[in-house]
Design a protein around this motif. Sequence first.
Motif, PDB file in Angstrom:
ATOM      1  N   GLU A 199       0.836  -1.190   0.000  1.00 52.22           N
ATOM      2  CA  GLU A 199       0.000   0.000   0.000  1.00 52.22           C
ATOM      3  C   GLU A 199       0.874   1.245   0.000  1.00 52.22           C
ATOM      4  OE1 GLU A 199      -3.880   2.033   2.156  1.00 52.22           O
ATOM      5  OE2 GLU A 199      -2.819   0.437   3.216  1.00 52.22           O
ATOM      6  N   LEU A 200       0.552   2.171  -0.896  1.00 51.40           N
ATOM      7  CA  LEU A 200       1.199   3.477  -0.976  1.00 51.40           C
ATOM      8  C   LEU A 200       0.149   4.539  -0.682  1.00 51.40           C
ATOM      9  CD1 LEU A 200       3.092   2.921  -4.367  1.00 51.40           C
ATOM     10  CD2 LEU A 200       3.978   2.496  -2.062  1.00 51.40           C
ATOM     11  N   VAL A 201       0.350   5.307   0.366  1.00 55.22           N
ATOM     12  CA  VAL A 201      -0.603   6.330   0.782  1.00 55.22           C
ATOM     13  C   VAL A 201      -0.014   7.692   0.474  1.00 55.22           C
ATOM     14  CG1 VAL A 201      -1.952   7.265   2.694  1.00 55.22           C
ATOM     15  CG2 VAL A 201      -1.402   4.809   2.643  1.00 55.22           C
ATOM     16  N   THR A 202      -0.728   8.468  -0.337  1.00 53.05           N
ATOM     17  CA  THR A 202      -0.255   9.821  -0.631  1.00 53.05           C
ATOM     18  C   THR A 202      -0.723  10.801   0.427  1.00 53.05           C
ATOM     19  OG1 THR A 202      -0.290  11.651  -2.220  1.00 53.05           O
ATOM     20  CG2 THR A 202      -2.270  10.302  -2.088  1.00 53.05           C
ATOM     21  N   THR A 203       0.093  11.786   0.662  1.00 51.00           N
ATOM     22  CA  THR A 203      -0.310  12.908   1.494  1.00 51.00           C
ATOM     23  C   THR A 203      -1.293  13.782   0.731  1.00 51.00           C
ATOM     24  OG1 THR A 203       0.544  14.682   2.899  1.00 51.00           O
ATOM     25  CG2 THR A 203       1.580  14.412   0.757  1.00 51.00           C
ATOM     26  N   SER A 204      -1.634  14.910   1.302  1.00 55.21           N
ATOM     27  CA  SER A 204      -2.582  15.841   0.701  1.00 55.21           C
ATOM     28  C   SER A 204      -1.862  16.897  -0.138  1.00 55.21           C
ATOM     29  CB  SER A 204      -3.380  16.536   1.800  1.00 55.21           C
ATOM     30  OG  SER A 204      -2.513  17.257   2.658  1.00 55.21           O
ATOM     31  N   VAL A 205      -2.660  17.602  -0.939  1.00 55.71           N
ATOM     32  CA  VAL A 205      -2.150  18.775  -1.654  1.00 55.71           C
ATOM     33  C   VAL A 205      -1.936  19.921  -0.667  1.00 55.71           C
ATOM     34  CG1 VAL A 205      -2.656  20.473  -3.456  1.00 55.71           C
ATOM     35  CG2 VAL A 205      -3.250  18.065  -3.806  1.00 55.71           C
ATOM     36  N   THR A 206      -2.953  20.180   0.165  1.00 56.79           N
ATOM     37  CA  THR A 206      -2.829  21.261   1.151  1.00 56.79           C
ATOM     38  C   THR A 206      -3.428  20.921   2.505  1.00 56.79           C
ATOM     39  OG1 THR A 206      -4.909  22.225   0.356  1.00 56.79           O
ATOM     40  CG2 THR A 206      -2.868  23.110  -0.578  1.00 56.79           C
ATOM     41  N   SER A 207      -4.346  19.987   2.572  1.00 59.74           N
ATOM     42  CA  SER A 207      -5.109  19.759   3.806  1.00 59.74           C
ATOM     43  C   SER A 207      -4.183  19.479   4.981  1.00 59.74           C
ATOM     44  CB  SER A 207      -6.070  18.589   3.612  1.00 59.74           C
ATOM     45  OG  SER A 207      -6.963  18.850   2.560  1.00 59.74           O
ATOM     46  N   ALA A 208      -4.489  20.102   6.114  1.00 60.57           N
ATOM     47  CA  ALA A 208      -3.716  20.025   7.363  1.00 60.57           C
ATOM     48  C   ALA A 208      -2.509  20.946   7.363  1.00 60.57           C
ATOM     49  CB  ALA A 208      -3.293  18.599   7.697  1.00 60.57           C
ATOM     50  N   GLY A 209      -2.394  21.841   6.389  1.00 59.49           N
ATOM     51  CA  GLY A 209      -1.317  22.833   6.439  1.00 59.49           C
ATOM     52  C   GLY A 209       0.043  22.253   6.129  1.00 59.49           C
ATOM     53  N   ASP A 210       1.097  22.912   6.596  1.00 64.88           N
ATOM     54  CA  ASP A 210       2.454  22.530   6.205  1.00 64.88           C
ATOM     55  C   ASP A 210       2.865  21.156   6.709  1.00 64.88           C
ATOM     56  OD1 ASP A 210       2.884  24.902   4.826  1.00 64.88           O
ATOM     57  OD2 ASP A 210       3.724  25.922   6.577  1.00 64.88           O
ATOM     58  N   GLY A 211       2.476  20.802   7.921  1.00 69.44           N
ATOM     59  CA  GLY A 211       2.886  19.521   8.479  1.00 69.44           C
ATOM     60  C   GLY A 211       4.357  19.484   8.861  1.00 69.44           C
ATOM     61  N   LEU A 212       4.818  18.306   9.245  1.00 71.10           N
ATOM     62  CA  LEU A 212       6.202  18.057   9.641  1.00 71.10           C
ATOM     63  C   LEU A 212       6.681  16.781   8.973  1.00 71.10           C
ATOM     64  CD1 LEU A 212       5.852  18.681  13.493  1.00 71.10           C
ATOM     65  CD2 LEU A 212       6.903  20.242  11.835  1.00 71.10           C
ATOM     66  N   ASP A 213       7.992  16.651   8.824  1.00 70.24           N
ATOM     67  CA  ASP A 213       8.519  15.395   8.287  1.00 70.24           C
ATOM     68  C   ASP A 213       8.219  14.235   9.235  1.00 70.24           C
ATOM     69  OD1 ASP A 213       9.884  15.966   5.733  1.00 70.24           O
ATOM     70  OD2 ASP A 213      11.068  17.335   6.953  1.00 70.24           O
ATOM     71  N   GLU A 214       8.399  14.470  10.537  1.00 71.87           N
ATOM     72  CA  GLU A 214       8.101  13.453  11.537  1.00 71.87           C
ATOM     73  C   GLU A 214       7.361  14.104  12.699  1.00 71.87           C
ATOM     74  OE1 GLU A 214      11.474  11.285  12.839  1.00 71.87           O
ATOM     75  OE2 GLU A 214      12.135  10.722  10.820  1.00 71.87           O
ATOM     76  N   TYR A 215       6.501  13.321  13.329  1.00 67.86           N
ATOM     77  CA  TYR A 215       5.794  13.761  14.526  1.00 67.86           C
ATOM     78  C   TYR A 215       6.286  12.946  15.719  1.00 67.86           C
ATOM     79  CZ  TYR A 215       2.570  16.351  11.544  1.00 67.86           C
ATOM     80  OH  TYR A 215       2.035  17.237  10.660  1.00 67.86           O
ATOM     81  N   PRO A 216       6.179  13.481  16.928  1.00 70.82           N
ATOM     82  CA  PRO A 216       6.712  12.777  18.097  1.00 70.82           C
ATOM     83  C   PRO A 216       6.181  11.365  18.275  1.00 70.82           C
ATOM     84  CG  PRO A 216       6.190  15.045  18.667  1.00 70.82           C
ATOM     85  CD  PRO A 216       5.670  14.825  17.283  1.00 70.82           C
ATOM     86  N   ASP A 217       4.895  11.128  17.901  1.00 73.66           N
ATOM     87  CA  ASP A 217       4.324   9.806  18.132  1.00 73.66           C
ATOM     88  C   ASP A 217       4.493   8.861  16.949  1.00 73.66           C
ATOM     89  OD1 ASP A 217       2.659  11.105  16.408  1.00 73.66           O
ATOM     90  OD2 ASP A 217       0.803  10.650  17.485  1.00 73.66           O
TER      91      ASP A 217
END
Length: 513
Positions: free
Chosen positions: A430-448
Amino acid sequence: MITRRALFAGGVSLGMSAALGVTPARAARRAPISDPFQLGVASGEPTPDGVVLWTRLAMNPIALDGRGGMPDRPVTVEWQLAEDENFRKIVRSGAETALPESAHSVHVELEGLRPGAEYFYRFKAANELSPVGRTLTAPAPGTRTRALNLSFTSCADYQAGWFTPYRRMAEDEPDLIAFLGDYIYEYGDYKYPVRDQAGGECLDLAGYRLRHAQHKADPETQMAHAIAPWVVVWDDHDIENAWAGDVPEQPDPPFLERRAAAFQAYYENMPLRRAQKPDGAYLHLYRSIRWGAVANLHLLDTRQYRDLYACTGKSGTVGPDCMERFEPNRTILGSEQESWLDKELKDSAATWDLLGQQVFFMEMDWTNGEGKGYSNEGWDGYVASRNRLTAAIDTYKRNAVVLTGDVHSHWAGEVKRDYQDPESKSVAVELVTTSVTSAGDGLDEYPDTTVLLQENPHVKFFNGRRGYVRTRITESEMKVDFRSLARVTEPYAPAYTSGSFVIEPGDPTLNPA
């Protein structure tokens, strides 16, 4: 000469009235229409001998009545298809009538073209020329020497940022773009938007038409549509957040009336075939796109036919005590779509079978540490439905890759035959794409994220930025690049590759590139 640079610059108009048969006398008999091509052009649904060409006329894309500032009368739209960018080798031409009851949209279904060929197209209305689009037909059946350069993405919220991922995707010049849901968001205004959208929450046909028009008027959206044919499927926000079958998330104006309006606007604004024209609140969207014998892309509808969410009736996280999600008759696709997909996989002679769909397919424990929590909106809420599909993939020995949107971040992992069996083998990726813009800039990694990956060992990759997925698919391998952007709250961010993998036929695992 029209060049791809001109396509990226937003298209060009050429003074070729005579070539398109619009004489000054004919033009004088028409009411004035100025710059009707503000929504750009698009193509889609490629076959070995054909493709759909699309445009929608609008002089004022953000007119609140959803009519695009167009007069309440039919408008003749002429079109040309050529083998070259400067239209010296025109191979087909014709005219269509853009009707006000169809929001002055045009769908030209072409047949009899050369397989595996590149073409260029444009439209003309009221002495105005459209931007130029590039499109491709699919390779001839049985062709195994023509690679498929496929890019896919999802979730474009106008208020959340700039559509720079569309620009970066267009710069790659793919053969085909798949959009996996949430092309628009039906929401009303945010309190602190990056960009202001026109109109409030989409509840009726005028609202959905307006929202689509504002998206199509975006220059970077137009770049991506003009560079390659698209294939599209919807998710929830194209209609209403978290809708399931005939059940809305919140009490609405009559939901099936709202759904019918959303379906009508979706068809009007996408390069779809007449076979996808809605019948009120119903639209047959699942179908297959064939790229020679290299790949079949099966586009699924996980919204219109699904059972209601397990245990709670609302989308969310449920614990391991939610046994309803295991009920054998539960389905996310509906029985007819399941039967169709089973036959498509059984009869497939392609090297790869790609499943373009909306929600997380792999099992995923979303609870860090002790306890477990599963999304009842994804396939974890429909375990028997997933098991029937993984059994078909395994039985028919298909090289299956699931392409997924929805979750606003990049993921990749291996699909097990049965997640309730600890020894179960992998049968797909499975390959899951991120969004074009939804959720704003985001981060490469999150703490959890590290903990989530440890607790879900079949998941191999995560990136939390915006972007798209770029693939190159051949007989011998599928190369995958997860393309990310550091920001979308400001325009023109560069794209970088946050992860690269290779998948090989007969080996449903992810190998670092």
